[in-house]
Design an enzyme around this catalytic site. Sequence first.
Site, PDB file in Angstrom:
ATOM      1  N   ASP B 363       1.013  -1.151   0.019  1.00  0.00           N
ATOM      2  CA  ASP B 363      -0.093   0.006  -0.006  1.00  0.00           C
ATOM      3  C   ASP B 363       0.905   1.202  -0.045  1.00  0.00           C
ATOM      4  O   ASP B 363       0.286   2.130  -0.570  1.00  0.00           O
ATOM      5  CB  ASP B 363      -1.044  -0.023   1.138  1.00  0.00           C
ATOM      6  CG  ASP B 363      -2.083  -0.852   0.973  1.00  0.00           C
ATOM      7  OD1 ASP B 363      -2.406  -1.107   0.073  1.00  0.00           O
ATOM      8  OD2 ASP B 363      -2.296  -1.648   1.985  1.00  0.00           O
ATOM      9  N   TYR B 451      -9.839  -1.106   3.347  1.00  0.00           N
ATOM     10  CA  TYR B 451      -9.407  -1.086   4.758  1.00  0.00           C
ATOM     11  C   TYR B 451      -9.033   0.287   5.213  1.00  0.00           C
ATOM     12  O   TYR B 451      -8.605   0.965   4.590  1.00  0.00           O
ATOM     13  CB  TYR B 451      -8.107  -2.000   4.637  1.00  0.00           C
ATOM     14  CG  TYR B 451      -8.097  -3.447   5.329  1.00  0.00           C
ATOM     15  CD1 TYR B 451      -8.433  -4.519   4.300  1.00  0.00           C
ATOM     16  CD2 TYR B 451      -7.853  -3.590   6.568  1.00  0.00           C
ATOM     17  CE1 TYR B 451      -8.548  -5.793   4.901  1.00  0.00           C
ATOM     18  CE2 TYR B 451      -8.306  -4.740   7.058  1.00  0.00           C
ATOM     19  CZ  TYR B 451      -8.491  -5.816   6.369  1.00  0.00           C
ATOM     20  OH  TYR B 451      -8.607  -7.119   6.934  1.00  0.00           O
TER      21      TYR B 451
END
Lengths: 721, 721
Positions: B363, B451
């Site tokens: 990420d 998320y």
Amino acid sequence: MEGKNLFFLVSIILLLIFTFLNLPSPLSHTTDQLFDCTTYSPWCSSKKPFFLRQPENSKNHYADFPNHPLDPLTIGEIQKVKKIVNSIAEFRIKGCVLHSVVLEEPEKEVVLNWRKGHRLPPRKAAVVARALGVVHVLSVDIETGRVTRRETGSYSGYPILTIEDMITATSAPLASSDFNRSIIQRGVDLADLACLPISTGWYGKIEEKRRVIKVQCYTLKDTINFYMRPIEGLTVLLDLDTQQVIEIIDEGKSIPIPKAANTDYRFSRIKKNTQKINLLKPISIEQPNGPSFTIENNHLVKWANWEFHLKPDPRAGVIISRAMVQDPDTGKMRNVMYKGFTSELFVPYMDPSDAWYFKTYMDAGEYGFGLQAMPLDPLNDCPRNAYYMDGVFVAADGTPYVRSNMICVFERYAGDIGWRHAECPITGLPIREVRPKVTLVVRMAASVANYDYIVDWEFQNDGLIRPKVGLSGILMVKGSPYVNMNQVNQNEYLYGTLLSENIIGVIHDHYVTFHLDMDIDGPSNNSFVKVNLQKEMTSSGESPRRSYLKAVRNVAKTEKDAQIKLKLYDPSEFHVINSNKKSRVGNPVGYKVVPGGTAASLLDHDDPPQKRAAFTNNQIWVTPYNESEQWAAGLFVYQSQGDDTLAVWSDRDRAIENKDIVLWYTLGFHHIPCQEDFPIMPTVSSSFEIKPVNFFESNPILNIPPNSPKDLPICKAAASA
Amino acid sequence: MEGKNLFFLVSIILLLIFTFLNLPSPLSHTTDQLFDCTTYSPWCSSKKPFFLRQPENSKNHYADFPNHPLDPLTIGEIQKVKKIVNSIAEFRIKGCVLHSVVLEEPEKEVVLNWRKGHRLPPRKAAVVARALGVVHVLSVDIETGRVTRRETGSYSGYPILTIEDMITATSAPLASSDFNRSIIQRGVDLADLACLPISTGWYGKIEEKRRVIKVQCYTLKDTINFYMRPIEGLTVLLDLDTQQVIEIIDEGKSIPIPKAANTDYRFSRIKKNTQKINLLKPISIEQPNGPSFTIENNHLVKWANWEFHLKPDPRAGVIISRAMVQDPDTGKMRNVMYKGFTSELFVPYMDPSDAWYFKTYMDAGEYGFGLQAMPLDPLNDCPRNAYYMDGVFVAADGTPYVRSNMICVFERYAGDIGWRHAECPITGLPIREVRPKVTLVVRMAASVANYDYIVDWEFQNDGLIRPKVGLSGILMVKGSPYVNMNQVNQNEYLYGTLLSENIIGVIHDHYVTFHLDMDIDGPSNNSFVKVNLQKEMTSSGESPRRSYLKAVRNVAKTEKDAQIKLKLYDPSEFHVINSNKKSRVGNPVGYKVVPGGTAASLLDHDDPPQKRAAFTNNQIWVTPYNESEQWAAGLFVYQSQGDDTLAVWSDRDRAIENKDIVLWYTLGFHHIPCQEDFPIMPTVSSSFEIKPVNFFESNPILNIPPNSPKDLPICKAAASA
């Protein structure tokens, strides 16, 4: 209440208080020509009245009566028990001692079927008495006044020390001129002496067939932190019953007693402004509308979606029972845990030398984790919004006494987040939903001589329970000839860290073993499932990926299937499920234990202390429910030989599938001391979690509201700030 | 300020704001005959103005100027950089994109020698630009206007996606009639479509030599929680530069789209009173006298005995620099950590099937952990006493924009105990000293699509730093034909848990790797020491004990000595020490990393995602300081092949003894989803500690005061409560 009754009641209470305050001390201090403990030493005189003294400002417990089958014995009940036991000739003798008087909990089924408003099941006391060297386990029916069961222990080991045992031991060596001479030779004034009673463990020799204890001493001169001033190498072996000195090991005479300088930690004695740490401005958890929990009848805690019974216990400290959580879909209370408590501790020190090898404490079974839990300090041990609960314990002669403020209960908001989601630049949707996390904490702090154990049970409204152990207090240190590591030969091993001049912090471990009687949707049909994550290789051409993790479920059939050593590279989840109950989409409902604070005991399994503490051989065990299997080191731990431990029970390999089962989890800490631990240790904490897994149909806290400014209190600084 | 100047300044600001708000969008949306994204879809229209929009009530950053060598680029500086880059012909072309514009930090020595009041070292920008398919790494001297360094990348991989890349990708598939037809065939209205750009990883085939991305879609119909309504099996492979559809994999047509019911999590849409959870009464952390920290010039945080530089970063999220702690004995500030940040994440999903195998997110390097960090929600993400800090980031065309309230800083009091000791019944001394624990928290929350990662840096006044990662947000789920587990053949493996009808939560891991440039009392002469606890057997007759644990110190000579896999049954402490500096009694001063949140990646080392994320092969690594080794997965992570990772660097096995060294620690989580994670996940957290070990001569918080009633605020309920 009518005036007449009130007068009558007040009179009785006053009479009781008067009687209680003037009870004869069950102790008779040994004095000798060299030293009169009661006259000269702040050490001795401080202790005598201490634990029997009615604490100031404490609640009046004389009128307490039980409301729940699990409520602890009240003062009135304890007094009845004393009377009943005293009515039996062989217990009326001098020297008869009550090591333990607690509620004998009714059978689980009875408790589960009991409802508020029902008549209480018969109140019974479980009494451990010792008379003429024989240990008796009695079941005393308080209402009928009858002793309904009476056994003498069949396992090795003695019952928990009484506080009187411990206190007597600390002054008994003074009866020995040899001892006193050695103390004086070391330049210590006897009036400065502070001695600790140290459980001897069991090593198969001198500890056999009599209750013994070792005593080591410190000097209180110029500091209240006597723990930092050991009289190293002087160990007295005492017979606990006769108080006779069996042996004095007097080594290390050349080891100087460390200095007192910089050891005092009391705020009143710390020189102000010696350091320039910015003082922090006042900060507080505030609930101007009061707490959101209630405690019914002093023991039944209700908070958010939780309900549980809470009581102090002399051995375990805190016992959580009948923990139930409300199902958000049905509104019904669902069983999660019948009973949870710290069953035993094991604290082995890593120094095999004469004055240290035996230091392998089992604080619950030897000293009483609850007996050592002292009154909490409001505003510091617990925040301002805390509620306090007292313990009612029993002296060796059967007299009840109150340990005030032994447990606190408070709501905790730490600025944490219960759940959140914001949409991100990728989606750009204007969504940001965040919920603050508020939890409920039950806390006690046991001071087992030097160490302080802070035990928290934290409840979250998402169904999670987090037991947590914090370690603070003071190290058990060793005197050393060295003042700097440059004096130490490279080949010499110190068994610890030189913390300050002449002080070694000896390496040690802490293990805290929790008994967790999980009852997922009731006691029956519970099973333990290991959900193992295994590396699975893909077959050729199946996927550009070569590997993935596959979850493989294994239901434990027998106890040995559930003897778990955690492995980082062979990970599993550990579920307790109700095999009879499935969620809407067909998953078994359950809770999982999420390990944390993992440290494993590496001692040899044949080492005597490890045999006695064999319950630390695994991090997780599961046993079938058996009401006699409460204490991981056995019922009688003092000088036990390891014949009644969790490990022994588990090795019977009983069936545990679709049963009422108990899960045991051990929190572990390796502690290599460092200078920051001198002269008092910043708290170190570890915790693990007991967490719903497919227990709820969905996130149970979906509908909790966010904070909004209108909810928050309006606060101003205290007037004097 | 004089009136004339003020008028002038306000005019400039207004002009700048006007210009900024009216900047042309750097995006040109692709439309086609079937679907006009800008007209119909809330999805598309919501995103366009989103990240360039000046947030409401946000601080004005146009007048910001740098005060510290590590201060991030200001709006003014970014505008200069844009101008400088645009002055170079090859970057002036259409299609030239700036992937990253951040401060090029001055050399460490320069920063360490800089003092307040000194002139700032030359301000430079590190720019990653891509023009005509070539990636250029530029060093731009902002003052002189010169590009002083210019390189083209020599490793595999592409720079971080721009937000424009991501947003464009989500609508690009709509240009394909095949795609649109498939969507409509599945019964989804194109106007309800919500598509996510999914990094493809690298598998050695189609990903080679062009920037590609995979797009998968969901329906927003009847819920904003589209993540719970996947259009399973439909994957579009896009060329990121041309936006051309390369391939459409259209499987799983028979898999129904899960229902919208019960997926919305917004408070405004949750039916009130559907469940009977007791509403909690207001609770808050209150500091009526204000916080105890200051933030000098917006970035230099000073609290208690700590001082550190704090800045937002588009890739790392939060960067802590120059963390120094005050020595209580000397009053001097001592270096602890030069730089700490989340260097990379790795989130592999455990499903090797076509639509899932590539989901192995990194990420930070792929999406930008900071770019995805959205404004925090006051009172919910952070308590009322929090201070908020904005990020200033840069769009693909070089335009600066403000991410407001991206970081918060607050003091935390959670009812915990800093240290305590009470004397117990054994000693009976009237002592009870307890200190409350107050800490400082720096927080951000990154929403990488579904998320949410909550990253905390918690500072304690005892010298401890606790990095903590919380996971919340929404699961990435898989559509399934099943509505109950009883429909699933025993031999079929679902790769996850059936969470609700037709929804599988796929098993996955999270790894968060921290770069911790420890500088214990300065950058030089630091060493990494493994203090191994080994079982030592006593020799015959030596002791009644058979075994004990012995601490054995091993100084790591080279990098391979410091490639650490944690082992429960072979435990160690991991110290970074200054080999040149000893405490008063001769211990090396140091800090240790205390592992927590340990989960190890079990994927095959030759699996492409694991090769790219080889930095998770160990839990701890130590490298010699090298300013180019900041990002554990390499500078260019997108489609990288693993040739520039921490594992590659470490395998050079360079000397690390008595050097400036960097420690890397990876927090890991295995996540087997459960029904409680539906439709949004209660936060799960893990943390580790960076903790002084013989760094201070003694407990550094010995003299903090206890709370007393006079310190605490006086609060009343809010008026409306």
